[in-house]
Design a protein around this motif. Structure first.
Motif, PDB file in Angstrom:
ATOM      1  N   LEU A 103     -21.339  -6.966   9.194  1.00  0.00           N
ATOM      2  CA  LEU A 103     -20.476  -8.115   9.472  1.00  0.00           C
ATOM      3  C   LEU A 103     -19.213  -7.962   8.634  1.00  0.00           C
ATOM      4  O   LEU A 103     -19.278  -7.834   7.410  1.00  0.00           O
ATOM      5  N   ILE A 185     -19.604  -8.850  14.028  1.00  0.00           N
ATOM      6  CA  ILE A 185     -20.781  -7.990  13.832  1.00  0.00           C
ATOM      7  C   ILE A 185     -20.805  -6.954  14.945  1.00  0.00           C
ATOM      8  O   ILE A 185     -20.715  -7.288  16.131  1.00  0.00           O
ATOM      9  N   PHE A 199     -26.424 -15.589  12.328  1.00  0.00           N
ATOM     10  CA  PHE A 199     -24.970 -15.561  12.490  1.00  0.00           C
ATOM     11  C   PHE A 199     -24.458 -16.956  12.843  1.00  0.00           C
ATOM     12  O   PHE A 199     -23.473 -17.436  12.265  1.00  0.00           O
TER      13      PHE A 199
END
Length: 264
Positions: A103, A185, A199
């Motif tokens: 990420l 990501i 996320f």
């Protein structure tokens, strides 16, 4: 006794001499010229002062980022090495039998739609029906989220070769000051899929520095007006998302229309 002619000649000579002298004097007087009068020099004319250079217009002030953002990263995501072009980097554990993902968090510009288009263009060989864009508001900030579950990724800066069987989870968060923050990501499809719930939990926690996160403020996107596939079943911890009609690579997906009481 002098000869009369001699005496007369002497008088004639004396008279002639006087006459000649008077003539010369007259000629000298006539030839005498007056000394030229001195002419005063013309006053010097001052050179015109050089024109002052035109002031250049002040450059446009850069967009102020305002207060920085804060967020709560999942405990299982390890903080990665510092990068001068990023605000943060996190290493995401790989799903079973798969490599890990990453990420990246950065701040940039260019506009939301232009960047969504660019991210879509980084992928090929994906099913357009699975591409999802959702728009929502969390903690008074706009979030635009893009999901590509599986495809061939070729937009990485660290690799010159395409990566098949890759996935994408990405969000653009716009602060009240207009600063655009990218949360992106990329990695193996299975790993990205497993990272979806944490996320979204991270996205729910994003707030301005010093503010409290209020995940309940996250507004959920509504179904698109046009006919399309059945909305996808949300993963645990993530918001409901919709699968819009097919989106061609390189074309910005249309945002899902919003209806009351939801906002964009």
């Amino acid at each position: 006794m002098k000869h009369p002619l001699t005496a007369r000649g002497g008088r004639h000579m004396a008279r002639g001499t006087i006459t000649a002298l008077l003539g010369l004097a007259a000629i000298g007087a006539g030839c005498k010229k007056e000394a030229p009068k001195e002419v005063a020099p013309a006053p010097a004319v001052a050179a015109p002062a050089p024109a002052a250079p035109k002031a250049k217009p002040a450059p446009a002030a850069p967009k102020v980022a305002g207060k920085p953002l804060q967020w709560d990263a999942p405990a299982e995501w390890k903080v990665g090495a510092k990068n001068p072009f990023r605000l943060a980097t996190y290493e995401i554990p790989g799903a079973k039998g798969e490599k890990g993902a990453e990420l990246s968090v950065s701040i940039a510009g260019g506009g939301v739609d232009a960047n969504i288009t660019r991210w879509v263009g980084e992928f090929s060989a994906y099913d357009p029906k699975t591409l999802v864009r959702s728009d929502r508001t969390v903690n008074d900030m706009q979030q635009t989220i893009l999901e590509i579950p599986k495809g061939t990724f070729s937009g990485g800066m660290q690799s010159s070769s395409a990566s098949p069987n890759s996935g994408l989870l990405a969000a653009i968060v716009v602060t009240p000051a207009g600063a655009e923050h990218f949360f992106k990501i990329t990695g193996p499809s299975a790993t990205v899929k497993a990272a979806r719930a944490p996320f979204y939990k991270l996205l729910d926690s994003i707030r301005l520095e010093g503010s409290a996160a209020t995940p309940s403020s996250a507004e959920r996107p509504t179904a698109p007006a046009q006919s399309g596939p059945v909305p996808a079943k949300p993963a645990t911890g993530g918001p409901p998302v919709t699968q819009p009609a097919a989106v061609k690579p390189g074309v910005t997906p249309q945002p899902t229309p919003q209806g009351a009481p939801d906002k964009k």
